[in-house]
Scaffold this motif. Structure first.
Motif, mmCIF file in Angstrom:
data_model
loop_
_atom_site.group_PDB
_atom_site.id
_atom_site.type_symbol
_atom_site.label_atom_id
_atom_site.label_comp_id
_atom_site.label_asym_id
_atom_site.label_seq_id
_atom_site.Cartn_x
_atom_site.Cartn_y
_atom_site.Cartn_z
ATOM 1 N N ALA A 59 10.768 -18.903 -48.146
ATOM 2 C CA ALA A 59 9.650 -19.099 -49.069
ATOM 3 C C ALA A 59 8.632 -17.964 -48.930
ATOM 4 N N GLY A 60 8.211 -17.437 -50.083
ATOM 5 C CA GLY A 60 7.299 -16.292 -50.087
ATOM 6 C C GLY A 60 8.017 -15.018 -50.482
ATOM 7 N N ALA A 61 9.340 -14.989 -50.269
ATOM 8 C CA ALA A 61 10.146 -13.860 -50.713
ATOM 9 C C ALA A 61 10.614 -14.114 -52.148
ATOM 10 N N ILE A 62 11.201 -13.098 -52.760
ATOM 11 C CA ILE A 62 11.654 -13.216 -54.147
ATOM 12 C C ILE A 62 13.136 -13.557 -54.207
ATOM 13 N N GLU A 63 13.945 -12.853 -53.461
ATOM 14 C CA GLU A 63 15.381 -13.101 -53.450
ATOM 15 C C GLU A 63 15.997 -12.467 -52.218
ATOM 16 N N ALA A 64 17.246 -12.816 -51.970
ATOM 17 C CA ALA A 64 18.044 -12.169 -50.929
ATOM 18 C C ALA A 64 19.359 -11.747 -51.569
ATOM 19 N N HIS A 65 19.745 -10.505 -51.382
ATOM 20 C CA HIS A 65 20.993 -10.036 -51.969
ATOM 21 C C HIS A 65 21.775 -9.198 -50.965
ATOM 22 N N ASP A 66 22.965 -8.773 -51.387
ATOM 23 C CA ASP A 66 23.863 -7.989 -50.546
ATOM 24 C C ASP A 66 24.132 -8.674 -49.204
ATOM 25 N N LEU A 67 24.355 -9.989 -49.284
ATOM 26 C CA LEU A 67 24.675 -10.755 -48.070
ATOM 27 C C LEU A 67 26.082 -10.405 -47.607
ATOM 28 N N ARG A 68 26.212 -10.075 -46.324
ATOM 29 C CA ARG A 68 27.520 -9.777 -45.729
ATOM 30 C C ARG A 68 27.649 -10.533 -44.422
ATOM 31 N N THR A 69 28.836 -11.074 -44.190
ATOM 32 C CA THR A 69 29.081 -11.829 -42.955
ATOM 33 C C THR A 69 30.441 -11.440 -42.386
ATOM 34 N N ARG A 70 30.558 -11.602 -41.089
ATOM 35 C CA ARG A 70 31.845 -11.381 -40.429
ATOM 36 C C ARG A 70 31.865 -12.139 -39.119
ATOM 37 N N HIS A 71 33.075 -12.449 -38.678
ATOM 38 C CA HIS A 71 33.278 -13.125 -37.399
ATOM 39 C C HIS A 71 33.742 -12.116 -36.360
ATOM 40 N N ALA A 72 33.283 -12.272 -35.142
ATOM 41 C CA ALA A 72 33.806 -11.516 -34.007
ATOM 42 C C ALA A 72 33.856 -12.483 -32.834
ATOM 43 N N GLY A 73 35.011 -13.080 -32.624
ATOM 44 C CA GLY A 73 35.098 -14.109 -31.591
ATOM 45 C C GLY A 73 34.260 -15.308 -31.989
ATOM 46 N N ARG A 74 33.392 -15.754 -31.102
ATOM 47 C CA ARG A 74 32.549 -16.894 -31.408
ATOM 48 C C ARG A 74 31.242 -16.483 -32.075
ATOM 49 N N ILE A 75 31.025 -15.181 -32.283
ATOM 50 C CA ILE A 75 29.801 -14.686 -32.882
ATOM 51 C C ILE A 75 29.974 -14.506 -34.385
ATOM 52 N N THR A 76 28.965 -14.929 -35.161
ATOM 53 C CA THR A 76 28.923 -14.675 -36.597
ATOM 54 C C THR A 76 27.810 -13.671 -36.877
ATOM 55 N N PHE A 77 28.172 -12.546 -37.467
ATOM 56 C CA PHE A 77 27.199 -11.523 -37.832
ATOM 57 C C PHE A 77 26.788 -11.736 -39.290
ATOM 58 N N VAL A 78 25.483 -11.747 -39.526
ATOM 59 C CA VAL A 78 24.931 -11.960 -40.869
ATOM 60 C C VAL A 78 23.939 -10.847 -41.159
#
Length: 317
Positions: free
Chosen positions: A245-264
């Motif tokens: 809240a307070g922001a306008i939007e979020a774009h270019d979301l990228r995610t990946r898994h590395a073992g038990r870690i999720t990178f966002v």
């Protein structure tokens, strides 16, 4: 949860207390897997020794791979538990995927070895000796594997460990193999058809080969930075939408898994007149939401002024 939200040059933090505890538990389970594998191998080898059955030999050969794979998983977990350093700034989590790939390769080698033994046995078939004793020994080994499969899968899923999950899947393949061998083994003395014994070994090899292929396919996806499951990605978008809240939007979301870690990582568009402090507060709020909702996530947010809005991606509520 460790979260990096200030850019790539932020110093990496050491393992938190929770992460260190998780690493210790997975290491203990992996070490126990080696011991369990040795016990199962001993029972199956004894079953083959007293019977001379090619089918039971094939089952024992698969257990040798179990022991080797469990050792590889233990080493991989030790490496993956190390904190990030200058040479591996995103951590060592992918070591678990390497272990799973190695285990898949070992499974394929085991399948080819079993096929060779089945072929030799088919050329010179003989009826097994002491079938009842062999069935009891192999049955005991199967029970041990079932119990340990349940433990491995539960711990592997709880701590999102590809190495432990791969080890558990291999054990279940071993259980299926042993059950089929035992079922068919009963028919060998009943039918008096010695060719049935090596035929069972050949079927074991095909099942092992299929399992190894599936394990390697899944692990290569992790090494290639495959995205998390759709439900996890949807939850990530939901958290950003609700807490930005307070922001306008979020774009270019990228995610990946590395073992038990999720990178966002994603770009967060804020009003051009917003102060750095206010934008920082939004990032902190998103960080806190992820910390409460998702374990083992590392987040990178690139803040942009409203002129960079693309009017697509995550809409902020």
């Amino acid at each position: 949860m460790r979260t990096d939200m200030r850019g790539p040059n932020r110093p990496r933090s050491p393992l938190t207390g929770q992460e260190a505890d998780m690493s210790r538990k997975t290491l203990w389970v992996a070490a126990a897997s080696v011991l369990v594998g040795i016990i199962v191998l001993g029972l199956k080898a004894l079953a083959w020794w007293v019977t001379g059955s090619v089918a039971l030999l094939s089952d024992a050969l698969e257990s040798i791979i179990n022991v080797a794979a469990s050792g590889a998983a233990l080493i991989a977990l030790q490496v993956s538990s190390r904190p990030a350093d200058d040479n591996h700034q995103f951590g060592h989590h992918k070591a678990e995927y390497i272990s799973a790939v190695i285990e898949g390769v070992l499974v394929v080698i085991a399948a080819l070895t079993i096929m060779r033994e089945a072929y030799n046995g088919f050329q010179n078939p003989t009826l097994p000796d002491q079938p009842v004793k062999g069935m009891l020994l192999n049955g005991a080994a199967t029970v041990v594997n079932v119990v340990w499969y349940v433990i491995l899968m539960r711990v592997g899923r709880a701590y999102r460990s590809p190495a432990l999950i791969a080890d558990a899947k291999h054990l279940m393949s071993d259980v299926v193999t042993s059950a089929a061998v035992l079922a068919g083994f009963v028919l060998v003395p009943v039918t008096g058809w010695p060719q049935l014994d090596p035929l069972l070994a050949g079927l074991v090899a095909l099942n092992v080969l299929w399992t190894g292929w599936g394990m390697m396919k899944e692990s290569v996806g992790g090494l290639m930075d495959a995205a998390p499951p759709p439900d996890v990605v949807a939850r990530i978008k939901e958290l950003v939408s609700i807490h930005a809240a307070g922001a306008i939007e979020a774009h270019d979301l990228r995610t990946r898994h590395a073992g038990r870690i999720t990178f966002v990582e994603f770009h967060l568009v804020v009003p051009g007149a917003m102060t750095v402090a206010a934008a920082h507060e939004i990032c902190d709020r998103i960080e806190s939401a992820f910390e409460q909702d998702m374990d083992d996530a590392i987040i990178t947010i690139h803040v942009e002024p409203e002129g960079e809005a693309k009017h697509r991606g995550v809409v902020v509520l």
